[in-house]
Structure formats: C-alpha cells, structure tokens
Design a protein around this motif. Structure first.
Motif, PDB file in Angstrom:
ATOM      1  N   LEU A  55     -52.382  -8.348 -34.097  1.00 12.69           N
ATOM      2  CA  LEU A  55     -52.930  -6.998 -34.208  1.00 12.69           C
ATOM      3  C   LEU A  55     -51.887  -5.974 -34.629  1.00 12.69           C
ATOM      4  O   LEU A  55     -52.094  -5.226 -35.587  1.00 12.69           O
ATOM      5  CB  LEU A  55     -53.575  -6.576 -32.875  1.00 12.69           C
ATOM      6  CG  LEU A  55     -54.141  -5.146 -32.859  1.00 12.69           C
ATOM      7  CD1 LEU A  55     -55.216  -4.980 -33.914  1.00 12.69           C
ATOM      8  CD2 LEU A  55     -54.671  -4.796 -31.479  1.00 12.69           C
ATOM      9  N   LEU A  56     -50.760  -5.937 -33.945  1.00  7.79           N
ATOM     10  CA  LEU A  56     -49.742  -4.933 -34.277  1.00  7.79           C
ATOM     11  C   LEU A  56     -49.236  -5.097 -35.704  1.00  7.79           C
ATOM     12  O   LEU A  56     -49.028  -4.118 -36.430  1.00  7.79           O
ATOM     13  CB  LEU A  56     -48.576  -5.010 -33.292  1.00  7.79           C
ATOM     14  CG  LEU A  56     -48.739  -4.219 -31.989  1.00  7.79           C
ATOM     15  CD1 LEU A  56     -47.490  -4.371 -31.132  1.00  7.79           C
ATOM     16  CD2 LEU A  56     -49.000  -2.758 -32.287  1.00  7.79           C
ATOM     17  N   ARG A 102     -52.600  -7.137 -18.596  1.00  8.47           N
ATOM     18  CA  ARG A 102     -51.769  -5.944 -18.734  1.00  8.47           C
ATOM     19  C   ARG A 102     -50.426  -6.285 -19.379  1.00  8.47           C
ATOM     20  O   ARG A 102     -49.921  -5.546 -20.240  1.00  8.47           O
ATOM     21  CB  ARG A 102     -51.567  -5.290 -17.366  1.00  8.47           C
ATOM     22  CG  ARG A 102     -51.129  -3.838 -17.442  1.00  8.47           C
ATOM     23  CD  ARG A 102     -51.020  -3.208 -16.070  1.00  8.47           C
ATOM     24  NE  ARG A 102     -52.292  -3.039 -15.401  1.00  8.47           N
ATOM     25  CZ  ARG A 102     -53.181  -2.092 -15.686  1.00  8.47           C
ATOM     26  NH1 ARG A 102     -52.934  -1.241 -16.679  1.00  8.47           N
ATOM     27  NH2 ARG A 102     -54.296  -1.997 -15.003  1.00  8.47           N
ATOM     28  N   ALA A 103     -49.855  -7.420 -18.981  1.00  4.90           N
ATOM     29  CA  ALA A 103     -48.571  -7.831 -19.569  1.00  4.90           C
ATOM     30  C   ALA A 103     -48.726  -8.164 -21.053  1.00  4.90           C
ATOM     31  O   ALA A 103     -47.881  -7.805 -21.876  1.00  4.90           O
ATOM     32  CB  ALA A 103     -48.029  -9.042 -18.803  1.00  4.90           C
ATOM     33  N   ALA A 104     -49.836  -8.830 -21.397  1.00  5.27           N
ATOM     34  CA  ALA A 104     -50.057  -9.216 -22.791  1.00  5.27           C
ATOM     35  C   ALA A 104     -50.306  -8.010 -23.684  1.00  5.27           C
ATOM     36  O   ALA A 104     -50.035  -8.052 -24.893  1.00  5.27           O
ATOM     37  CB  ALA A 104     -51.245 -10.182 -22.865  1.00  5.27           C
ATOM     38  N   ARG A 142     -50.125  -1.103 -25.935  1.00  6.67           N
ATOM     39  CA  ARG A 142     -50.242   0.195 -25.248  1.00  6.67           C
ATOM     40  C   ARG A 142     -49.118   1.135 -25.675  1.00  6.67           C
ATOM     41  O   ARG A 142     -49.338   2.327 -25.910  1.00  6.67           O
ATOM     42  CB  ARG A 142     -50.207  -0.003 -23.731  1.00  6.67           C
ATOM     43  CG  ARG A 142     -50.593   1.242 -22.934  1.00  6.67           C
ATOM     44  CD  ARG A 142     -50.418   1.009 -21.435  1.00  6.67           C
ATOM     45  NE  ARG A 142     -51.098   2.010 -20.645  1.00  6.67           N
ATOM     46  CZ  ARG A 142     -50.657   3.245 -20.424  1.00  6.67           C
ATOM     47  NH1 ARG A 142     -49.507   3.629 -20.953  1.00  6.67           N
ATOM     48  NH2 ARG A 142     -51.345   4.091 -19.675  1.00  6.67           N
ATOM     49  N   ASN A 143     -47.912   0.615 -25.775  1.00 14.58           N
ATOM     50  CA  ASN A 143     -46.771   1.447 -26.164  1.00 14.58           C
ATOM     51  C   ASN A 143     -46.904   1.966 -27.590  1.00 14.58           C
ATOM     52  O   ASN A 143     -46.371   3.030 -27.924  1.00 14.58           O
ATOM     53  CB  ASN A 143     -45.472   0.657 -26.018  1.00 14.58           C
ATOM     54  CG  ASN A 143     -45.145   0.348 -24.568  1.00 14.58           C
ATOM     55  OD1 ASN A 143     -45.597   1.035 -23.657  1.00 14.58           O
ATOM     56  ND2 ASN A 143     -44.350  -0.694 -24.345  1.00 14.58           N
ATOM     57  N   ALA A 144     -47.614   1.213 -28.427  1.00 16.61           N
ATOM     58  CA  ALA A 144     -47.762   1.616 -29.831  1.00 16.61           C
ATOM     59  C   ALA A 144     -49.009   2.473 -30.070  1.00 16.61           C
ATOM     60  O   ALA A 144     -49.204   2.967 -31.187  1.00 16.61           O
ATOM     61  CB  ALA A 144     -47.837   0.366 -30.718  1.00 16.61           C
ATOM     62  N   ALA A 145     -49.833   2.651 -29.050  1.00 12.19           N
ATOM     63  CA  ALA A 145     -51.110   3.356 -29.229  1.00 12.19           C
ATOM     64  C   ALA A 145     -50.893   4.829 -29.550  1.00 12.19           C
ATOM     65  O   ALA A 145     -49.962   5.473 -29.048  1.00 12.19           O
ATOM     66  CB  ALA A 145     -51.966   3.209 -27.977  1.00 12.19           C
ATOM     67  N   ASP A 146     -51.759   5.358 -30.386  1.00  8.82           N
ATOM     68  CA  ASP A 146     -51.733   6.785 -30.711  1.00  8.82           C
ATOM     69  C   ASP A 146     -52.399   7.616 -29.625  1.00  8.82           C
ATOM     70  O   ASP A 146     -52.032   8.766 -29.392  1.00  8.82           O
ATOM     71  CB  ASP A 146     -52.449   7.018 -32.046  1.00  8.82           C
ATOM     72  CG  ASP A 146     -51.816   6.241 -33.177  1.00  8.82           C
ATOM     73  OD1 ASP A 146     -50.781   6.690 -33.691  1.00  8.82           O
ATOM     74  OD2 ASP A 146     -52.344   5.171 -33.528  1.00  8.82           O
ATOM     75  N   VAL A 147     -53.414   7.030 -29.001  1.00 12.62           N
ATOM     76  CA  VAL A 147     -54.150   7.719 -27.934  1.00 12.62           C
ATOM     77  C   VAL A 147     -54.337   6.732 -26.788  1.00 12.62           C
ATOM     78  O   VAL A 147     -54.797   5.613 -27.000  1.00 12.62           O
ATOM     79  CB  VAL A 147     -55.530   8.213 -28.419  1.00 12.62           C
ATOM     80  CG1 VAL A 147     -56.293   8.870 -27.274  1.00 12.62           C
ATOM     81  CG2 VAL A 147     -55.386   9.178 -29.593  1.00 12.62           C
ATOM     82  N   VAL A 148     -53.954   7.139 -25.576  1.00  8.45           N
ATOM     83  CA  VAL A 148     -54.194   6.342 -24.374  1.00  8.45           C
ATOM     84  C   VAL A 148     -55.122   7.141 -23.462  1.00  8.45           C
ATOM     85  O   VAL A 148     -54.815   8.280 -23.095  1.00  8.45           O
ATOM     86  CB  VAL A 148     -52.887   6.008 -23.631  1.00  8.45           C
ATOM     87  CG1 VAL A 148     -53.194   5.244 -22.342  1.00  8.45           C
ATOM     88  CG2 VAL A 148     -51.958   5.198 -24.525  1.00  8.45           C
ATOM     89  N   LEU A 186     -59.872   0.169 -31.486  1.00  7.62           N
ATOM     90  CA  LEU A 186     -60.089   0.394 -30.055  1.00  7.62           C
ATOM     91  C   LEU A 186     -59.711  -0.866 -29.282  1.00  7.62           C
ATOM     92  O   LEU A 186     -60.227  -1.956 -29.562  1.00  7.62           O
ATOM     93  CB  LEU A 186     -61.558   0.737 -29.814  1.00  7.62           C
ATOM     94  CG  LEU A 186     -61.935   1.288 -28.448  1.00  7.62           C
ATOM     95  CD1 LEU A 186     -61.363   2.689 -28.270  1.00  7.62           C
ATOM     96  CD2 LEU A 186     -63.448   1.322 -28.295  1.00  7.62           C
ATOM     97  N   THR A 187     -58.817  -0.717 -28.333  1.00  9.48           N
ATOM     98  CA  THR A 187     -58.379  -1.861 -27.548  1.00  9.48           C
ATOM     99  C   THR A 187     -58.047  -1.406 -26.134  1.00  9.48           C
ATOM    100  O   THR A 187     -58.282  -0.243 -25.786  1.00  9.48           O
ATOM    101  CB  THR A 187     -57.168  -2.555 -28.210  1.00  9.48           C
ATOM    102  OG1 THR A 187     -56.886  -3.774 -27.535  1.00  9.48           O
ATOM    103  CG2 THR A 187     -55.951  -1.661 -28.228  1.00  9.48           C
ATOM    104  N   GLY A 188     -57.542  -2.304 -25.313  1.00 13.05           N
ATOM    105  CA  GLY A 188     -57.186  -1.933 -23.954  1.00 13.05           C
ATOM    106  C   GLY A 188     -57.677  -2.942 -22.933  1.00 13.05           C
ATOM    107  O   GLY A 188     -58.110  -4.050 -23.259  1.00 13.05           O
TER     108      GLY A 188
END
Length: 288
Positions: free
Chosen positions: A73-74, A127-129, A134-140, A10-12
């Motif tokens: 993380l990624l 947001r930039a970091a 976000r682009n790699a997330a399975d659920v947004v 969980l991130t964001g």
C-alpha cells in the motif's frame, strides 16, 4: 487544465468505523470501492482517469483483510502521488483498544485478521502491522468517543464539497388505502371540511385551484399550516444534524385526493428553501 481526481485511501483499525465512513463518502458523491488490493490501485485509477470527468471523486478502502496483497500500500501510494492528475490523501481511522474490544463484543465478531487469538492479541497485531501506514496518513481520525452520526458529520465536513441537502418526501395519501409504510411522520388532515361533498369539486384534486382555495379558506387550515410549518422548520435541520439520510412525511385524508393533496402542495412550496423537497401524490388519481 483538467481537474484533478480527488482520491481518498481509507484505512485503519478494524472496528474503527470504515463502513460508516465509506457510506458517508458515497452519500457525498464519491465512487467507493471496499477492500481493493493496493496493487490494483494504479490500474483502477488509470481507468478513472479515462472516464472523461464522469468520476471526479474516489474513495478506496484498503485494510489488512487483503493479507499479503495489503503490504504494497505505501509503495503504491508513493507512486500514485507522482501522478499530477490525482489529489491523493490517506485517511486513517483509529480507536482505543478498550473501545475496539467493546465494539467487537457488541457485534459478536472475531477479529478478522487473527480469529484464533484473543481480541486484545488481534488488535495488538493489527496495530503493529499498521504503524507505518498511520505515521504516513494525511488525516487520522480517532473515533473512540464518536457515535456513527458523529463520524458521518466529520467525514462530510472534511471531504464533501458542500453539505448535501437531506431529501424530504412529502407524500399525500388516503387513509382508506393504508398508511405509507416508509413514512417517518404522519399528519392527519381529516378534521378539515371535505371538498368531496361539493358536487363540482368532487371530480377534481387538491392540485386544482378551486379545490386548493376551498381547503385553504378555513381558519383551522391556516392554524394547522402555521403550526406544522413551525414544527418542520425545527425538525428538518435537527434530523439532518442527527445524520438522517432522508425524511418521509405522510399527509393523509380519507381518500388522498383533495385535502391531503392541497396541504402537501402548500407545504412543499413553503419549505422548498429548507431542504430538497420532493412531492408525491400517492392516491390522488384513484377512482372512488
């Protein structure tokens, strides 16, 4: 075949609701850890894999509070997805800049990763970091227009194996000993005829058949039960829908020994299919 361990990372954005989401996942039976450095993810999940199935669902909150430890993380997620024993998903919580600013203003908090900047500058930096994550997330999940209860419902619906039943505690008590301090509702049954004044019923409690039948025989009792059942059958699902985690219903008579006990026993039995009913007789064994 060994069941795969369901793993949520969980991130964001800070202020988008990670605390509420983690609490909701914990309620849904997940083993939750907040702010775990990504570099420790493989070691931690190795330990989970050796738990012999005792831990089957894990939620790990990782965000920029970890500083430079957050950066891998990624890469860590890519490695972990090669592990066939894991079912891993990234869940990203987001919200609009306007909403995030309002939430920070309401909580009077500085931005955790940019305390010396303005709120908008800190949000933009975060947001930039997080863009690649976000682009790699399975659920947004965009929580901009969600109250906490709405986010909780969404988390439960998406990630719980089944909707958890809200525990309902029915507590009989005596007014002479005080109202239960944790009660959400109080029902007063002192208007009913009192078995205390029947000599051979006085030593017994509302759990005894003779006292139970005495209390239940009156038309006022039957009317009270009919109306109370209807009220609770309506309220319990509504409380659950609103996100309430548990409900405590106090049913009181003078001493908490006869009338309140009998009524509580009846309601606990009649409502058992509606929720997870737990019956407590607080004062029934007191003397005097």
């Amino acid at each position: 075949m060994t069941e795969r361990i369901r793993t949520l990372v969980l991130t964001g954005m800070s202020g988008a609701g990670k605390t509420v989401a983690m609490q909701s996942l914990e309620d849904a039976g997940y083993f939750c850890i907040d702010n775990l450095p990504p570099i420790l993810l493989p070691k931690f999940l190795d330990v989970v894999g050796q738990s012999g199935g005792r831990i089957s669902k894990v939620a790990l909150a990782c965000d920029l509070r970890g500083g430079e430890w957050f950066e891998p993380l990624l890469e860590m997620v890519k490695q972990l997805r090669l592990n066939q024993s894991l079912e891993l998903s990234i869940v990203y919580l987001d919200a609009s800049d306007e909403v995030l600013v309002r939430r920070y203003k309401e909580s009077r908090r500085r931005h955790p990763i940019a305390p010396s900047m303005t709120l908008l500058e800190g949000i933009a930096k975060e947001r930039a970091a997080l863009e690649q994550i976000r682009n790699a997330a399975d659920v947004v999940l965009d929580t901009s227009h969600w109250r906490p209860n709405r986010l909780k419902q969404e988390i439960i619906q998406r990630f719980a194996e089944h909707q958890p039943r809200m525990p309902v505690h029915i507590v009989s008590f005596g007014f002479k000993y005080g109202i239960p301090i944790d009660a959400d509702m109080i029902l007063d049954v002192r208007f009913l005829p009192n078995p205390y004044y029947i000599d051979d019923l006085r030593p017994l409690t509302g759990e005894d058949e003779r006292v139970f039948e005495y209390v239940m025989q009156w038309p006022a009792t039957q009317e009270f039960i009919k109306r109370t059942e209807g009220l609770l059958q309506f309220l319990i699902p509504e409380f659950r829908k609103e996100g309430k985690s548990h409900l405590v219903i106090g049913i009181g008579c003078t001493g908490g020994k006869h009338r309140s006990v009998a009524i509580s026993c009846y309601l606990a039995q009649s409502l058992q299919n509606l929720s997870d009913i737990q019956l407590i007789h607080r004062d029934s064994r007191r003397e005097g």
